[in-house]
Design a protein around this motif. Structure first.
Motif, short mmCIF file in Angstrom:
data_model
loop_
_atom_site.label_atom_id
_atom_site.label_comp_id
_atom_site.label_asym_id
_atom_site.label_seq_id
_atom_site.Cartn_x
_atom_site.Cartn_y
_atom_site.Cartn_z
N GLY A 104 0.88 -1.42 -0.05
CA GLY A 104 0.12 0.06 0.11
C GLY A 104 0.87 1.24 0.09
N TYR A 105 1.93 1.46 1.08
CA TYR A 105 2.66 2.47 0.90
C TYR A 105 3.40 2.59 -0.53
N VAL A 106 3.89 1.69 -0.65
CA VAL A 106 4.87 1.71 -2.20
C VAL A 106 4.05 2.23 -3.24
N GLY A 107 2.83 1.42 -3.38
CA GLY A 107 1.89 1.78 -4.37
C GLY A 107 1.48 2.96 -4.45
N LEU A 108 1.28 3.93 -3.35
CA LEU A 108 0.96 5.13 -3.43
C LEU A 108 2.01 6.15 -4.12
N SER A 109 3.34 5.48 -4.33
CA SER A 109 4.09 5.87 -5.09
C SER A 109 3.84 5.97 -6.70
N ILE A 110 2.74 5.31 -7.36
CA ILE A 110 2.50 5.20 -8.41
C ILE A 110 1.79 6.51 -8.85
N SER A 111 0.64 6.66 -7.87
CA SER A 111 -0.04 7.87 -7.89
C SER A 111 0.49 9.17 -8.06
N PHE A 112 1.78 8.92 -7.05
CA PHE A 112 2.44 10.10 -6.85
C PHE A 112 3.32 10.34 -8.43
N ALA A 113 3.82 9.16 -8.91
CA ALA A 113 4.64 9.35 -10.04
C ALA A 113 3.72 9.95 -11.19
N PHE A 114 2.41 9.65 -11.25
CA PHE A 114 1.48 10.02 -12.32
C PHE A 114 1.28 11.33 -12.03
N ALA A 115 1.06 11.87 -10.99
CA ALA A 115 0.74 13.43 -10.51
C ALA A 115 1.96 14.18 -11.02
N ILE A 116 3.21 13.72 -10.66
CA ILE A 116 4.60 14.36 -10.85
C ILE A 116 4.61 14.59 -12.41
N ALA A 117 4.55 13.36 -13.02
CA ALA A 117 4.64 13.39 -14.27
C ALA A 117 3.48 14.19 -15.06
N ALA A 118 2.39 14.37 -14.71
CA ALA A 118 1.33 15.28 -15.20
C ALA A 118 1.96 16.79 -15.13
N LEU A 119 2.36 17.07 -13.74
CA LEU A 119 2.99 18.40 -13.38
C LEU A 119 4.13 18.52 -14.41
N LEU A 120 4.95 17.81 -14.47
CA LEU A 120 6.02 18.09 -15.27
C LEU A 120 5.73 18.41 -16.76
N SER A 121 4.71 17.70 -17.33
CA SER A 121 4.38 17.65 -18.70
C SER A 121 3.58 18.84 -19.05
#
Lengths: 195, 648
Positions: free
Chosen positions: B180-197
Motif C-alpha cells: 500500500g505504502y509503495v503503491g501510492l508512489s505510483i499515484s505520486f509518479a503519475f501526478a508528478i509526471a502530469a505536473l512536469l508535462s
C-alpha cells in the motif's frame, strides 16, 4: 487577478509547513525519546546490596565495587554469546590487568512462573564453564531478583558497563566484547578512565 | 557466497535506477524516442535484480547463515521455518529491501499495464519512479545493507526473532502494508509526471485511478490485518491503540481515500484538478513520513525499532528531497491548472468535496496528535502525550457527518441537484435506522448505550442508503448492466458501515474481568461461564510455558474450548501472552493468562467482545471493493488505449 495571486501563494503553504516540520524532525532525531542511553551514561552506578555468587554471606555493594576503574559484565552460563566472550575477557584480565566484575543473571529464575533458581547448581555450572573457558572475573555478584540488572536497564546478556574510579558509568555496550569491539569502542574510554 | 551475490545484485539494481532516472530525461529533452523507450527495459532490469537480491536474503535466513549480521540478529536455528522467512523482513535492513522489491515491482506492473499510454507519459512516470529509487537504493547500500557480514567473529547461533513478531500476522501484515505504502508512489509518479508535462487534463486522473485503487486496497487490507494482529497477538484485547506507528499507516490511508474520490471528480467532471494533484503528492509523502517516524525512533511507540540517528538523517534528507521537491514543483506549476467543470452548491461534486474536507481534517488531527508531542518537547515545554481519548473523541465527531453524507452522496447527481428532493427519504431512512438500532440493542444487550446506538444507527443508515441506491441504479440500467465499479463502491461503503457499527458496539458493550482462579473454578461474565479445567505444560521448538485449559459454557451449552498460553522464549528471554480467542460473528470470547499467584491460583483475564469481528470484516469488504474496481471494464486494456490515443 488578486484572487489568482492569493491562490498562488496558497500553493506554497504545504511546502512551508513541511519545511518547519523537517526542522523539528531533525531536532527530534538527535534527542533520544527514551533518554535511555543518556540516563545511564555519566550517571553513578545505582546503589545495590547483593550476595557473592559463591558465598551468600559475603555482600557486595556500590562502595566495595568502586575505587578503581571496573568493567561490570552482565552474563550467565545459559547465554551462548557470553561463552564466546569469556576467553577474550580473560585475556583482558590477564594481559592488561582489566578489573572485571560479573553480574550473574539467571534466566530460569522466574517466581511468577513457579520456577526458582537452584543456586548450588548455578555454582557448579559456573565453575565448570569458567574452568574450561577462563575466568575473567574478580568476583561475581548474584543478581537473582534482577534488581541491579533492572536499574542498569539491561535488555539482554551479555552487556557491559565501563565504570570509572568514582563510580560513574562511562560506557555501555550491548553484546559480546571481542577484539574489534574492544579496540574500536572500549579501549579509548578504558585508557582514559585508567589514567 | 550467496549473500555477496545478493549484495552485488543490489548494486546492479542501483545502477539501473540511476540509468532510469537519467536516460529517459535526456530522451524527453532531446525528443529521442529510442532513449525514452529504454525506460521500460531499465525498469524490468531494476525489478529482476532487486527480486534476486531479496531471494538471496531469504536464502541466508532459511539456511541459518549467522555470518550475516542481519540473520544473526533476527533469527535463530530453532526458529520455525515460516518465521525464518518472515524474519528476513523483520529487521530494519530486511524490511527496506522488501520495500525496494515492491517499489520496483509496482514499476514493473506499470511497464506491463501502460503499453497503451502515450510514450512520453509512460517515460515520465517511470522516470519519476527512477528518481525515487535512486534515493532508496543509495540508502540501503550505504546505511542499511542487509548483507553485512559478522566475519571473522561470527556467532554460533542467532539472537532470535522478537517473539511478538512470531505470528502469522508478521508474515502477511508488513508485505500488505508496504504494498500500500509503495503503491501510492505510483499515484505520486503519475501526478508528478502530469505536473512536469503541464498536461493536467482529465486523462491523467483516468490513468492514475486504478493504481490508486490498488494501492489503497492493499493499504486497507494491511491496516485491517495489523489491527487484527494487535488484537490477537499483543494480548491487550484492543483493536486500535492510536499508537504512532498505527497513525503512520492511517494517515496515508485517509489521504488515499480522499484521493480516490477526488480523482473521480477530476476524471468525470474536470474539476478539483489542482487539489487532486496535491492529494496524490500528500499520500505518498505521508507514507514516507510514516516510515521515517517508525524507523528513525523519533517518536516513542510500542513498536520499538532500533534507533540510529545517522540513518534517520539519511531518511530525513530523502524525505526533504522527495516531499520538498514535489511540493515545490506543485507550488510553481499548480497555478497553471484550470478546473473547468462548473457545479452548483448542491451536487455530487460538493458532496465529494465534503468527503475530502472531512478526510483531510481527520488526517490533520492524526498528524497533529502524532507530532505535537515531538514539537512540544523540542520547543522546551517538556514531554506530553496525546492518547486515545483525544483521538476517539475527535473521530466520533468526524464520523457522524461523514457517515451521514456517505449515505446520501451516491444519490446526488453530478453538476446540480435539487435539495428539496432530499428531505423525505433521509427522514424516513433516519427514523428507520434509529428505531431498528434501538430495538436491536435493547433485545440483545438489555440496555441502549448512546454511542453504541449512534454507531449502529450510522451503520444502518449507510447500509440502507447503499441498498436503495443499488435498487435505483439496477432498475435504471438493468441488473446485468450495473458496472463492476458500482458494486465496488457499494462494497466499500457497506464495509465502512460495518466498521462504524462494530466500533460503536464493541467499544460500548465489551466487558472484561480480572479473576483469580484455581484449576476447577469458574467465573461468570455476560451470561457466559468460564470454567478453568487445568493448567498444562506447553513446549514449542523455541519456547516453553504454561497453558490454561478453559471451557466456556452458555447455560449448559459448550460454546468454546480455549487454551490461553503464557510462553517463555529463552533466547530473547521474553515472556509472551498468547491470548485464546473464540471468534464469532456477533461476539468474541477472549481469555488471557496472567501470573501464577503465591497461593497456586492463577490471575486470568476474561472478556466478552460483542461484534468485534465486524471491524475486520468491514475492513476486508472495503479492500475487496478496491480490488473489484480493477476488474472494471474501463481499466482493461483495449478500450483505454483508444480513449487515451484519442485524447492525445
Amino acid at each position: 487577478m488578486s484572487a489568482n495571486k492569493s491562490s498562488k501563494r496558497l500553493a506554497f503553504l504545504p511546502l512551508a509547513i513541511f519545511a518547519v516540520l523537517c526542522v523539528f524532525l531533525l531536532k527530534g532525531l538527535f534527542s533520544n525519546p527514551n533518554e535511555r542511553e543518556s540516563a545511564l551514561i555519566n550517571k553513578p552506578v545505582p546503589e545495590f546490596s547483593l550476595p557473592d555468587l559463591y558465598n551468600e554471606s559475603q555482600i557486595h555493594n556500590k562502595q566495595t565495587l568502586i575505587g578503581k576503574p571496573v568493567i561490570l559484565n552482565v552474563w550467565g552460563t545459559w547465554c551462548t554469546t557470553c561463552k564466546y566472550e569469556l576467553p577474550y575477557l580473560t585475556k583482558l584480565r590477564n594481559e592488561y590487568g582489566v578489573k572485571i566484575v560479573g553480574v550473574y543473571y539467571d534466566q530460569n529464575h522466574a517466581p511468577a512462573f513457579g520456577e526458582f533458581a537452584d543456586v548450588k547448581e548455578i555454582r557448579v555450572d559456573v565453575r565448570n564453564m569458567l574452568g574450561q573457558l577462563g575466568n575473567p572475573y574478580e568476583y561475581n555478584i548474584l543478581d537473582l531478583d534482577r534488581t541491579l540488572s533492572l536499574n542498569l536497564g539491561i535488555s539482554g546478556a551479555p552487556e557491559s558497563f565501563v565504570v570509572d574510579a568514582s563510580g560513574v558509568i562511562r560506557f555501555h555496550h550491548m553484546g559480546d566484547i571481542n577484539e574489534r569491539i574492544w579496540r574500536d569502542k572500549i579501549a579509548p574510554i578504558w585508557n582514559e578512565v585508567s589514567q | 557466497m550467496i549473500p555477496e551475490l545478493g549484495n552485488f545484485a543490489l548494486f546492479i539494481a542501483f545502477a539501473f535506477s540511476l540509468l532510469l532516472s537519467i536516460f529517459p530525461l535526456i530522451g524527453l529533452r532531446t525528443n529521442n524516442l529510442k532513449l525514452m523507450q529504454l525506460a521500460p527495459n531499465l525498469t524490468v532490469g531494476l525489478f529482476s535484480f532487486t527480486l534476486f537480491s531479496f531471494a538471496c536474503l531469504v536464502y541466508s535466513f532459511l539456511t541459518d547463515d549467522f555470518t550475516v549480521l542481519n540473520v544473526a540478529e533476527n533469527s535463530n536455528s530453532l526458529l520455525p521455518i515460516q518465521y525464518k522467512f518472515a524474519a528476513s523482513f523483520g529487521s530494519h535492513e530486511g524490511s527496506f529491501l522488501l520495500w525496494l522489491v515492491m517499489q520496483s515491482g509496482w514499476a514493473f506492473a506499470v511497464v506491463l499495464k501502460s503499453k497503451s499510454l502515450p510514450p512520453e507519459m509512460r517515460t515520465r512516470v517511470l522516470m519519476v519512479i527512477g528518481w525515487i529509487c535512486v534515493g532508496f537504493y543509495a540508502y540501503i547500500i550505504t546505511a542499511s545493507n542487509p548483507f553485512d557480514r559478522t566475519l571473522p567473529y561470527f556467532p554460533v547461533d542467532g539472537r532470535d526473532l522478537n517473539p511478538l513478531l512470531q505470528d502469522v500476522g508478521m508474515i502477511i501484515h508488513p508485505p500488505l502494508l508496504y504494498m500500500g505504502y509503495v503503491g501510492l508512489s505510483i499515484s505520486f509518479a503519475f501526478a508528478i509526471a502530469a505536473l512536469l508535462s503541464g498536461k493536467l487534463d482529465s486523462t491523467w486522473a483516468k490513468w492514475s485511478r486504478p493504481w490508486t485503487a490498488a494501492a489503497w486496497a492493499f493499504l486497507t487490507l494491511g491496516i485491517t490485518i495489523g489491527s487484527w494482529w494487535a488484537y490477537s497477538e499483543l494480548g491487550w484485547g484492543g483493536w486500535w491503540f492510536w499508537d504512532p506507528v498505527e497513525n503512520a499507516s492511517f494517515m496515508p490511508w485517509l489521504v488515499a481515500t480522499a484521493l480516490l474520490h477526488s480523482l473521480a471528480v477530476s476524471e468525470k467532471r474536470n474539476a478539483f484538478k489542482s487539489w487532486t494533484v496535491f492529494l496524490a503528492i500528500a499520500g505518498f509523502s505521508l507514507s514516507l513520513l510514516g516510515t521515517f517516524l517508525v524507523r528513525s525512533g523519533v517518536i516513542v511507540s510500542v513498536h520499538a525499532f532500533a534507533t540510529d540517528p545517522s540513518r534517520g538523517v539519511f531518511i530525513l534528507i530523502l524525505l526533504a528531497l522527495v516531499i520538498g521537491g514535489s511540493l515545490t514543483l506543485y507550488a510553481l506549476r499548480s497555478g497553471a491548472i484550470k478546473s473547468v467543470g462548473k457545479f452548483s452548491t448542491f451536487s455530487r461534486e460538493t458532496m465529494l468535496w465534503a468527503n475530502n474536507v472531512l478526510l483531510v481534517a481527520a488526517t490533520i488531527i492524526v498528524l497533529l496528535g502524532t507530532l505535537l508531542p515531538l514539537v512540544h518537547k523540542e520547543i522546551g515545554l517538556g514531554s506530553i502525550s496525546i492518547g486515545a481519548p483525544f483521538f476517539n473523541q475527535m473521530f466520533t465527531y468526524l464520523t457522524v457527518p461523514f457517515a451521514l453524507l456517505l449515505g446520501i452522496a451516491p444519490f446526488v447527481r453530478w453538476k446540480q441537484d435539487k435539495l428539496n428532493k432530499f428531505l423525505t427519504m433521509p427522514a424516513v431512512v433516519g427514523v428507520i435506522s434509529i428505531l431498528l438500532s434501538v430495538v436491536w440493542l435493547k433485545l440483545e444487550f438489555g440496555e441502549v448505550k448512546f454511542y453504541a446506538a449512534l454507531g449502529a444507527t450510522l451503520g444502518l443508515w449507510v447500509t440502507l442508503f447503499t441498498a436503495l441506491e443499488y435498487r435505483k441504479t439496477a432498475s435504471k440500467l438493468g441488473v446485468s448492466k450495473v458496472p463492476l465499479s458500482h458494486y465496488a463502491m457499494a462494497l466499500g461503503h457497506i464495509g465502512i458501515a460495518f466498521v462504524i457499527a462494530g466500533a460503536g458496539l464493541t467499544s460500548q458493550y465489551t466487558q472484561e474481568k480480572d479473576v483469580k482462579l484455581w484449576p476447577g473454578d469458574s467465573a461468570e461474565l455476560m451470561g457466559y461461564t468460564y470454567q478453568f479445567n487445568a493448567i498444562k505444560d506447553v513446549n514449542g521448538s523455541n519456547y516453553n510455558g504454561w497453558a490454561a485449559d478453559i471451557s466456556v459454557y452458555k447455560g449448559n451449552y459448550l460454546e468454546a474450548e480455549l487454551l490461553a498460553e503464557k510462553r517463555y522464549y529463552p533466547v530473547q528471554r521474553n515472556t509472551m501472552t498468547e491470548a485464546a480467542i473464540d471468534d464469532g460473528f456477533t461476539r468474541d470470547l477472549y481469555v488471557s493468562l496472567g501470573e501464577l499467584l503465591p497461593d497456586d491460583s492463577w490471575a486470568i483475564r476474561i472478556y466478552v467482545k460483542p461484534y468485534v469481528r465486524w471491524l475486520w470484516l468491514g475492513g476486508i469488504l472495503v479492500a475487496l471493493g478496491g480490488f473489484l474496481t480493477l476488474f472494471d471494464r474501463r481499466y482493461r486494456g483495449v478500450k483505454l488505449a483508444k480513449q487515451a490515443g484519442a485524447n492525445v
